[in-house]
Enzyme design. Structure first.
Site, PDB file in Angstrom:
ATOM      1  N   HIS A 114       0.819  -1.210   0.000  1.00  0.00           N
ATOM      2  CA  HIS A 114       0.000   0.000   0.000  1.00  0.00           C
ATOM      3  C   HIS A 114       0.853   1.261   0.000  1.00  0.00           C
ATOM      4  O   HIS A 114       0.374   2.322   0.388  1.00  0.00           O
ATOM      5  CB  HIS A 114      -0.945   0.003   1.218  1.00  0.00           C
ATOM      6  CG  HIS A 114      -1.953  -1.095   1.125  1.00  0.00           C
ATOM      7  ND1 HIS A 114      -2.654  -1.561   2.208  1.00  0.00           N
ATOM      8  CD2 HIS A 114      -2.358  -1.843   0.079  1.00  0.00           C
ATOM      9  CE1 HIS A 114      -3.451  -2.549   1.819  1.00  0.00           C
ATOM     10  NE2 HIS A 114      -3.273  -2.731   0.532  1.00  0.00           N
ATOM     11  N   GLY A 174      -1.714  -9.209  12.593  1.00  0.00           N
ATOM     12  CA  GLY A 174      -2.294  -7.878  12.741  1.00  0.00           C
ATOM     13  C   GLY A 174      -3.022  -7.341  11.538  1.00  0.00           C
ATOM     14  O   GLY A 174      -3.010  -6.147  11.260  1.00  0.00           O
ATOM     15  N   SER A 176      -6.921  -7.497   9.494  1.00  0.00           N
ATOM     16  CA  SER A 176      -8.311  -7.962   9.567  1.00  0.00           C
ATOM     17  C   SER A 176      -8.652  -8.827   8.360  1.00  0.00           C
ATOM     18  O   SER A 176      -9.709  -9.442   8.309  1.00  0.00           O
ATOM     19  CB  SER A 176      -9.257  -6.752   9.621  1.00  0.00           C
ATOM     20  OG  SER A 176      -8.994  -5.910   8.508  1.00  0.00           O
ATOM     21  N   PRO A 201      -5.444 -10.697  18.108  1.00  0.00           N
ATOM     22  CA  PRO A 201      -6.276 -10.881  19.296  1.00  0.00           C
ATOM     23  C   PRO A 201      -7.749 -11.178  18.973  1.00  0.00           C
ATOM     24  O   PRO A 201      -8.495 -11.647  19.816  1.00  0.00           O
ATOM     25  CB  PRO A 201      -6.179  -9.556  20.050  1.00  0.00           C
ATOM     26  CG  PRO A 201      -5.426  -8.621  19.196  1.00  0.00           C
ATOM     27  CD  PRO A 201      -4.901  -9.353  18.030  1.00  0.00           C
TER      28      PRO A 201
END
Ligand code: NAD
Ligand code: APR
Ligand code: ZN
Length: 231
Positions: A114, A174, A176, A201
């Site tokens: 990105h 980390g 999504s 998490p």
């Protein structure tokens, strides 16, 4: 923890390793993620107003101020133990992040899918810029990140897909796993026979391809896996 031992065994036995990271990698360095409940950046700012070519055309100063603010936040931050563990693991690093914390932790050549906050480029011809206007064509300098609706840098995406297709192990940390085509990378590794370890998490769509799913944070779990694998 059983799954740390399982992850460490996969890392110990792996030939070609890919590490794939998202905004959660830098969360423990104090850089807000995009979609984390209240702390996420998109909860406080609208990406349409700030992270699209239309937004830049409409108000370049506003968009520049947003990215200058993010760059200043990154410059004040320090790489965390997770970034350092990624540098020690080595292999091919593919990141969706636009910060430079992987580089500052010692990762030699991250593939930035990105772009980067530290690589401004010309809005018209795409060349790297140093000042407000392009030395080549006089076009306006823009933040060197990929915005919503834009194509990812083709060479970076091709390098990332090639690494994912040929690795034995992919560690996704980390992210999504929601934004394509970057989110495709762990799936490409899995369909080509690689084992996938996830560090996050929270549950994500990548739960379904992870051979080992570690519910925890980058700065805690990555050093733990590395200690167990090299201990
Ligand atoms: P998108 O859904 O528009 O897709 C990104 C681009 O890739 C589009 O041009 C699309 O045509 C293409 N594409 C989509 N799926 C693909 C696939 N499977 N294979 C090949 N090409 C595919 O993505 P988006 O959510 O609008 O965001 C565009 C990109 O900009 C994303 O990668 C996003 O992560 C990035 N972005 C960066 C920032 C930032 O501040 N760094 C902010 C927002 C978005
Ligand atoms: N350690 C590991 N993972 C964490 C941590 C942490 N300390 N803190 C949060 N996470 C996880 C969250 O559970 C979430 O799944 O990091 C993930 C962050 O997800 P996003 O905010 O969606 O970030 P990312 O996946 O990188 O977004 C992809 O979207 O807006 C675009 O260009 C932007 O590159 C970004 C892309
Ligand atoms: Zn130019």
């Amino acid at each position: 923890m059983e799954s740390v031992r399982a992850a460490a065994a996969l890392l110990r036995d792996a030939g070609a390793v890919v590490v794939f990271t998202g905004a959660g990698m830098s969360a423990e360095s104090g850089i807000p993620t995009f979609r984390d409940s209240l702390t996420g950046l998109w909860a406080r700012f609208s990406p349409e107003e700030l992270a699209t070519p239309e937004a830049f055309e409409k108000d370049p100063e506003l968009v520049w101020s947003w990215y200058e603010w993010r760059r200043a936040a990154v410059e004040k931050a320090a790489p965390n133990a997770g970034h350092e563990a990624v540098a020690e693991i080595g292999g091919t690093l593919i990141t969706q992040n636009v910060d430079d914390l992987h580089e500052r932790a010692g990762s030699a050549d991250p593939i930035h899918l990105h772009g980067s906050l530290f690589a401004p480029r010309c809005f018209d011809c795409g060349r790297a810029t140093t000042g407000a206007v392009c030395a080549e064509c006089g076009g306006r300098s823009r933040p060197g990140v990929v915005w919503f609706g834009e194509q990812l840098p083709a060479a970076a995406l091709a390098r990332a897909v090639e690494a994912a297709e040929s690795c034995d192990l992919l560690i996704t940390v980390g992210t999504s796993g929601l934004v394509y085509p970057a989110a495709e990378i762990p799936h490409v590794a899995a369909v080509n026979g690689a084992a996938v370890i996830q560090v996050n998490p929270r549950p994500t769509p990548l739960d379904e391809v992870a051979a080992v799913n570690l519910r925890g944070t980058a700065a805690t779990l990555l050093p733990a896996i590395l200690r167990e694998a090299t201990g």
